[in-house]
Design a protein around this motif. Sequence first.
Motif, mmCIF file in Angstrom:
data_model
loop_
_atom_site.group_PDB
_atom_site.id
_atom_site.type_symbol
_atom_site.label_atom_id
_atom_site.label_comp_id
_atom_site.label_asym_id
_atom_site.label_seq_id
_atom_site.Cartn_x
_atom_site.Cartn_y
_atom_site.Cartn_z
ATOM 1 N N LEU A 68 -60.484 16.610 -7.081
ATOM 2 C CA LEU A 68 -60.719 15.166 -6.928
ATOM 3 C C LEU A 68 -62.167 14.827 -7.288
ATOM 4 O O LEU A 68 -62.447 13.875 -8.020
ATOM 5 N N SER A 123 -56.185 15.028 4.043
ATOM 6 C CA SER A 123 -56.032 15.601 2.709
ATOM 7 C C SER A 123 -54.615 16.123 2.481
ATOM 8 O O SER A 123 -54.128 16.128 1.351
ATOM 9 N N HIS A 138 -63.781 12.441 -10.079
ATOM 10 C CA HIS A 138 -64.696 11.364 -9.673
ATOM 11 C C HIS A 138 -65.966 11.395 -10.526
ATOM 12 O O HIS A 138 -66.408 10.369 -11.048
ATOM 13 N N SER A 168 -57.644 9.974 -3.190
ATOM 14 C CA SER A 168 -59.005 10.436 -2.903
ATOM 15 C C SER A 168 -59.527 9.783 -1.629
ATOM 16 O O SER A 168 -60.153 10.419 -0.792
#
Lengths: 351, 305
Positions: free
Chosen positions: B225, B278, B229, B269
């Motif tokens: 993730l 998560s 990002h 996310s």
Amino acid sequence: MAFTETASMKDFTSNGAALNDLRTAANALETAVGQVVVGQARAIRLITISIFARGHVLLVGDVGVGKTTLLRAFGRALGGAYERMEGTVDMMPADLLYHTFINEDGRPRVEPSSLLAQADSLSIFFFNEINRARPQVHALLLRLMAERSVTAFKRTYQFPFLQVYADRNRVEKEETFELPAAARDRFFMEIPVEAPTDFEARRQLIFDPRFHDVDRLLDGIGGPVLDHRGLEMAAIQVQQGVHTSTAVQDYVTRLWDAIVRPAAAGIDLPAIDMDRLVQGGASPRGLAFLVRAARVRAWLEGRDMLVPEDVRDVFAETMAHRVFLDPIYELRRETIVRDLCAAVLATVPAP
Amino acid sequence: MVGRIVLALVMVLLVGAAQAQPGANDGQAVTVRAERDIGFFAGDLVTAEITIATPPGASLDRASLPVPGPVTYWLDLRAITVAEHKGAVTLRMTYQNFYVALDARPMEIPGFSVRLQVGGDARTMDVPPWTIGVSPLREVAPPAKEDPKAYLQADRPAGLADAVRWWAVAGGLAGAAILALLPLAYHHAWGPFRRRVDRPFAIAIRHLRRLEARGETEEGYLEALLVLHRALDRADGRRVLADDVQTFLDRHSVFASLDVPLEAFFQASRRAFFGSASAQARHDLPFRDLLVLGRALAVAERGRT
């Protein structure tokens, strides 16, 4: 860790319904004020955040843009008493506390001022042009803000629901006493109130007679849309009900590092020596206020977790007035601090 | 012939007399010394050194000196230089004789006056005329030719310069010029130095493949993730948060078709990092979907300019 998480999840569920009701009330508050104050959606949102975070506010803006109307509208929608005082260069602390006059028998009389008289119910105290008043008056005001109490007539007056709004005259420099750094830091937010930029709103403000008589305009808000006496509790619930993950905590800490040491964070503003720009400020109290405001924003947005967008949304208003610059940059403070805040948010990675 | 010799002798005597004769200027002497007195042909330079004794404190007024140029119809003054010494001024005169003499004869070079400044007073000093003997040129008698151009000789052929050395120099300089273009091209990012469009997603997808090879774990998922990002941040030049997806797509239209998976990515996310859930995020958007999104972004970014 897992236990704490589960425990807090349970809190969310129990608080959830109450928080949803509160959010409905907060939305009603914003709508009610928005009906009479046009083109100020951002200021209304920020004042709502400060109300539900129980923070005192510094307002900056031109004259005649509707700061008083905005606060009176909030006062009406919140219920409780509203008091306004004008800062003047010859004002003394006693003027805030005592009302002195000659009575009908020709004897001098000292009675509690209107501020003291409404101590129990005062919800909004608007101190206009705070920098016209002397530091002695600032000192009294700061105590009132910090402790929600003052001492007069040999007793302590409590102001359980008080929220102070101070307006800073930013045009004139003569006969003014600029708020010292420590005093500025006590304010939760500095909210800019500018004239609306939307063309339709501007046209309405000029030509619609509804906006020419403030008293009649405020009658448009029928009465309180929520109970100001419950705000203290609501604020606690909101702060408890919004989850802050380790990732967002790291993010806020990195933001703090970046604004205090912009050069080390790789921030470069044109024609500014980044090593000497920031002299101090951005106190731990300020960062705590930032998170407090961000939590309220998250809740207003209908979330039970804090995300970087919430922090970003209130960052400039909670941090800009707490950053103290090198004197040579102080004259261009507004633009420099705005650019610095934007650069910090554009530089620090999230998550 | 005898007459001419006598005339020449008389002339020598006359010049000698002129040289010996002191100037009639308050006892101050003006001396003219010529290089020679006789044997001047047309075009010859006539040099003479005139020494003027000056009283103490006197200086020459240079404005009073004769100006180079024609003196008489047959004589030009070519140059005059002045040297001032203590007690004397020396004038070096260079005349040119244009008198085309048919026989040897004396010609008089005219005298002139100069001014001296003594204190506040001006004093005039006269340089006397003197005589030189001019002589005719001897005859030139080439064989007669009909065409006057025939008297001219043919041009001498031009010598051949050695060009090899100069070609080597030119080659060296051309090489240096090309070498000098290299830093310029680098500076302007021309040709081979042109910057390729940054491809953050191509780098990200390589990273994601490495993560995939390591096997699926929660840490790996969170790292994946973060990789996406950072690639999004880099593609936009600023930090892109979940609320910025629409503005990001507006700014970079090549990714416009990926709006739905990007929204899903940001939601997952958000859940993973800020909702501390998560596992839920991995369920909603598994690792393979991240890979798919990464690949799609990497393909789309090739269309960026």
